[in-house]
Each structure stands twice: as structure tokens, then as C-alpha cells.
Design a protein around this motif. Structure first.
Motif, PDB file in Angstrom:
ATOM      1  N   ALA A 216      12.745  -2.442  -8.707  1.00  0.00           N
ATOM      2  CA  ALA A 216      12.069  -2.115  -9.964  1.00  0.00           C
ATOM      3  C   ALA A 216      11.630  -0.659  -9.996  1.00  0.00           C
ATOM      4  O   ALA A 216      11.590  -0.044 -11.078  1.00  0.00           O
ATOM      5  CB  ALA A 216      10.867  -3.039 -10.166  1.00  0.00           C
ATOM      6  N   ARG A 217      11.315  -0.098  -8.841  1.00  0.00           N
ATOM      7  CA  ARG A 217      10.942   1.320  -8.770  1.00  0.00           C
ATOM      8  C   ARG A 217      12.147   2.242  -8.928  1.00  0.00           C
ATOM      9  O   ARG A 217      11.986   3.440  -9.120  1.00  0.00           O
ATOM     10  CB  ARG A 217      10.296   1.629  -7.411  1.00  0.00           C
ATOM     11  CG  ARG A 217       8.824   1.357  -7.309  1.00  0.00           C
ATOM     12  CD  ARG A 217       8.290   1.619  -5.904  1.00  0.00           C
ATOM     13  NE  ARG A 217       8.952   2.716  -5.217  1.00  0.00           N
ATOM     14  CZ  ARG A 217       8.583   4.014  -5.302  1.00  0.00           C
ATOM     15  NH1 ARG A 217       7.549   4.365  -6.059  1.00  0.00           N
ATOM     16  NH2 ARG A 217       9.244   4.931  -4.626  1.00  0.00           N
TER      17      ARG A 217
ATOM     18  N   ASP B  47       4.196   5.501  -5.669  1.00  0.00           N
ATOM     19  CA  ASP B  47       4.046   5.501  -7.133  1.00  0.00           C
ATOM     20  C   ASP B  47       3.066   6.582  -7.580  1.00  0.00           C
ATOM     21  O   ASP B  47       3.309   7.294  -8.561  1.00  0.00           O
ATOM     22  CB  ASP B  47       3.560   4.135  -7.620  1.00  0.00           C
ATOM     23  CG  ASP B  47       4.642   3.083  -7.627  1.00  0.00           C
ATOM     24  OD1 ASP B  47       5.835   3.448  -7.548  1.00  0.00           O
ATOM     25  OD2 ASP B  47       4.300   1.883  -7.704  1.00  0.00           O
ATOM     26  N   ALA B  48       1.945   6.691  -6.878  1.00  0.00           N
ATOM     27  CA  ALA B  48       0.918   7.655  -7.259  1.00  0.00           C
ATOM     28  C   ALA B  48       1.443   9.085  -7.210  1.00  0.00           C
ATOM     29  O   ALA B  48       1.044   9.935  -8.021  1.00  0.00           O
ATOM     30  CB  ALA B  48      -0.311   7.510  -6.355  1.00  0.00           C
TER      31      ALA B  48
ATOM     32  N   ARG C 242       0.838  -1.212   0.000  1.00  0.00           N
ATOM     33  CA  ARG C 242       0.000   0.000   0.000  1.00  0.00           C
ATOM     34  C   ARG C 242       0.866   1.253   0.000  1.00  0.00           C
ATOM     35  O   ARG C 242       0.544   2.250  -0.672  1.00  0.00           O
ATOM     36  CB  ARG C 242      -0.928   0.002   1.212  1.00  0.00           C
ATOM     37  CG  ARG C 242      -1.871  -1.177   1.304  1.00  0.00           C
ATOM     38  CD  ARG C 242      -2.692  -1.363   0.059  1.00  0.00           C
ATOM     39  NE  ARG C 242      -3.684  -2.423   0.232  1.00  0.00           N
ATOM     40  CZ  ARG C 242      -4.208  -3.127  -0.770  1.00  0.00           C
ATOM     41  NH1 ARG C 242      -3.805  -2.893  -2.025  1.00  0.00           N
ATOM     42  NH2 ARG C 242      -5.118  -4.052  -0.521  1.00  0.00           N
ATOM     43  N   CYS C 243       1.960   1.213   0.739  1.00  0.00           N
ATOM     44  CA  CYS C 243       2.867   2.368   0.758  1.00  0.00           C
ATOM     45  C   CYS C 243       3.511   2.570  -0.614  1.00  0.00           C
ATOM     46  O   CYS C 243       3.608   3.709  -1.104  1.00  0.00           O
ATOM     47  CB  CYS C 243       3.939   2.184   1.822  1.00  0.00           C
ATOM     48  SG  CYS C 243       3.363   2.347   3.526  1.00  0.00           S
ATOM     49  N   LEU C 244       3.963   1.496  -1.240  1.00  0.00           N
ATOM     50  CA  LEU C 244       4.574   1.618  -2.567  1.00  0.00           C
ATOM     51  C   LEU C 244       3.571   2.146  -3.582  1.00  0.00           C
ATOM     52  O   LEU C 244       3.935   2.930  -4.473  1.00  0.00           O
ATOM     53  CB  LEU C 244       5.137   0.271  -3.014  1.00  0.00           C
ATOM     54  CG  LEU C 244       6.357  -0.238  -2.236  1.00  0.00           C
ATOM     55  CD1 LEU C 244       6.793  -1.600  -2.763  1.00  0.00           C
ATOM     56  CD2 LEU C 244       7.511   0.749  -2.286  1.00  0.00           C
TER      57      LEU C 244
ATOM     58  N   ALA D 276      -0.179  14.151   3.937  1.00  0.00           N
ATOM     59  CA  ALA D 276       1.087  14.821   4.208  1.00  0.00           C
ATOM     60  C   ALA D 276       2.020  14.758   3.003  1.00  0.00           C
ATOM     61  O   ALA D 276       2.630  15.772   2.617  1.00  0.00           O
ATOM     62  CB  ALA D 276       1.750  14.195   5.426  1.00  0.00           C
ATOM     63  N   LEU D 277       2.147  13.577   2.399  1.00  0.00           N
ATOM     64  CA  LEU D 277       3.053  13.441   1.251  1.00  0.00           C
ATOM     65  C   LEU D 277       2.532  14.202   0.039  1.00  0.00           C
ATOM     66  O   LEU D 277       3.330  14.725  -0.752  1.00  0.00           O
ATOM     67  CB  LEU D 277       3.263  11.967   0.921  1.00  0.00           C
ATOM     68  CG  LEU D 277       4.009  11.145   1.981  1.00  0.00           C
ATOM     69  CD1 LEU D 277       4.254   9.726   1.478  1.00  0.00           C
ATOM     70  CD2 LEU D 277       5.323  11.800   2.379  1.00  0.00           C
TER      71      LEU D 277
END
Length: 298
Positions: free
Chosen positions: A113-114, A86-87, A80-82, A269-270
Motif C-alpha cells: 500500500a505504501r 511515512d513521516a 513503528r518503522c513504517l 539519522a534518516l
């Protein structure tokens, strides 16, 4: 009456005192003043023994409640964090226990991969390294580096000790094992050159307050308050950085912020920080160390 004599206090001798407002000026590679990074801690714990953060009261081993809560991070929270990173198109400095290569290698593969930076973080967070003798600690640092090179094709340049636990020789052994920077010290808002017996190693600022373990688990801060804390810290450091280049790290653990109700607030926040992308350098600790290597050294 005799005059009491005071002696000099013991000192680490790794770096001298330096007031932040009296230093030479510099800018980050894109001309920004504020470098921001995510320190994304992905960890694995021994079942039935060792250390670990706790959601509920510690029980006799096997402590299923607390072990299973932490394992949620590797099965659900990390993904979920990844997805969130990504978003928002945010890179991460991913701190990994090398035990993950056996436990859930697909997690590390997804980070590679990211294009995320992999950072050494011990073999497991079920143990500390500050009780190790020199040979044992050297073997840990070298073995983790070799495993990461073998499985992910890149040797890490940075290290964060499990539980930020050091021996008196850790900076020396890090440098000798090939690491270029440490995240163990939280004493400044700029990188600091630490002296070792084999030459300098960078100390890249790593947060102990912008960190979900001490804030959410230790001080029992609500997720919405932790998110507001990130926003407030970012806004203030962005203001401070108008006259001086700074570093802001955010330390996250997927078994904590990967819980859905906490992730909702982390997203806010992000997103706020990402909205200022043109004003900052959103980067990784390794890139920060590389940028410091490129600056004239006093």
C-alpha cells in the motif's frame, strides 16, 4: 635453489576487476550523483528449529527468548518503522520471506500500500540456500517469485539470499528464474553487471557494515553510534559523489531498529538524510537496476 611457482587463484568469473575511479561517468535519473535506498528486511523464523539472529545465549530448542525477540519485529517493530518512513516520506526496498504471507499478511499488504518495492528474500530466514542442490535452489527461487506474484500482484525483480548464502550457481539460477538483480554481493559502490550462463544480471550494492545485524548484534554497537555511522557514511559518500555517481544502501531489521530506544536514533539519522533530499536520489534497488538498464552498456 628451485624457484617456487605460483598458480592463478580460483576466481568466480562473474565480473573482472575494475578500479572505481577509472569508469565511464553517468548520472542518476534526476541528475543526482548519490542514490540512497533502505533495504528493509522483514523475516519469519521457524519455531523450535533452524537459524536466527540471537539477542541472548542460544538455548536448547524451543529457544523462546530469541524467537520471541525476533517476532517482536513483526508484531511491533515493523509498524513503528513504517510510521517513521511515512513521516519522512521515504520509500523502501522491502525484502520479505514468503512465509510471512501465511504468518502476518497484513504486514506485506501495508508495504504494498505504501508503494514499496518487494524483493525476494527466501521463504524463511531459518534456513540457508547454500546447502541446496541445483533443483532445490531453482524451486526456491521460482516458488518465492510465484508466491509474491500470487499474493501481492507483482513478481519481484530482485533477490537477497537469507544470510547472504549462495551456491556456485545462484546468479545463474536467479537470471533463469526471471530476476534482474541480486543484492548478495557487497564489493562495490556502483552497480556491477555479473555474468551468468544465460546473460548478465545486475549486482546492486548491498551494505554489510551499514547493516544493523553485523553492527548492532555482531559488534554490539550502540544505537546512537550506529545512527552516527549512517550519518557519517552518508556525508562522506555525498562528498565523494560530487565527481562520480554512487549507491548507498542501509540494511535494517525491524526486530532490531524497531526497538524504541534504537528507533529514536534511527529517526535522527534518516531525518538527516531526508534533509538532503534535493541533493540525492532516494530510491529503491529495483529502480537503480532499471536506471542501469537505460544506460549505454560497454
Amino acid at each position: 635453489m628451485p624457484v617456487q611457482r605460483y598458480t592463478t587463484l580460483p576466481h568466480h568469473d562473474r565480473f573482472p576487476y575494475s578500479a572505481i575511479h577509472q569508469r565511464s561517468d553517468f548520472r542518476w535519473p534526476n541528475g543526482a550523483r548519490l542514490a540512497v535506498y533502505l533495504g528493509f528486511n522483514i523475516e519469519h523464523f521457524a519455531f523450535g528449529e533452524g537459524l536466527g539472529a540471537n539477542l541472548g545465549p542460544v538455548s536448547p530448542q524451543p529457544d523462546v527468548l530469541n524467537y520471541a525477540w525476533r517476532e517482536y519485529g513483526n508484531r511491533v517493530g515493523v509498524w513503528r518503522c513504517l510510521e517513521l518512513f511515512d513521516a519522512l516520506n521515504l520509500p523502501a526496498g522491502t525484502l520479505i520471506n514468503t512465509a510471512l504471507y501465511e504468518h502476518c499478511p497484513e504486514v506485506i499488504a501495508a508495504c504494498v500500500a505504501r508503494g514499496d518495492e518487494l524483493i525476494g528474500h527466501g521463504h524463511t530466514n531459518a534456513e540457508r540456500q547454500n546447502g541446496m542442490d541445483e533443483a532445490t535452489e531453482r524451486d526456491l527461487l521460482q516458488s518465492c517469485r510465484a508466491l509474491m506474484l500470487q499474493h501481492s500482484g507483482v513478481a519481484p525483480t530482485g533477490w537477497l539470499s537469507p544470510w547472504i548464502a549462495e551456491t556456485a550457481l545462484t546468479p545463474d539460477l536467479l537470471r533463469e528464474a526471471g530476476y534482474r538483480y541480486s543484492l548478495n554481493w557487497c564489493h562495490d559502490d556502483q552497480p556491477v553487471a555479473m555474468q551468468t550462463r544465460s546473460g548478465p544480471i545486475w549486482s546492486i550494492p548491498y551494505p554489510q557494515e551499514l547493516n544493523d545485524i553485523p553492527m548492532i548484534m555482531g559488534r554490539q554497537l550502540d544505537a546512537k553510534d550506529f545512527a552516527q555511522m549512517l550519518i557519517d557514511n552518508f556525508d562522506e559518500m555525498l562528498l565523494q559523489s560530487q565527481s562520480q555517481s554512487l549507491v548507498m544502501g542501509i540494511a535494517l531489521h525491524p526486530y532490531i531498529v524497531g526497538q524504541p530506544y534504537r528507533l529514536r536514533h534511527l529517526r535522527r539519522a534518516l531525518q538527516h538524510i531526508a534533509n538532503h533530499r534535493s541533493d540525492i536520489w532516494f530510491t529503491t534497488p529495483g529502480a537503480i537496476a532499471g536506471a542501469m538498464d537505460g544506460l549505454p552498456q560497454a
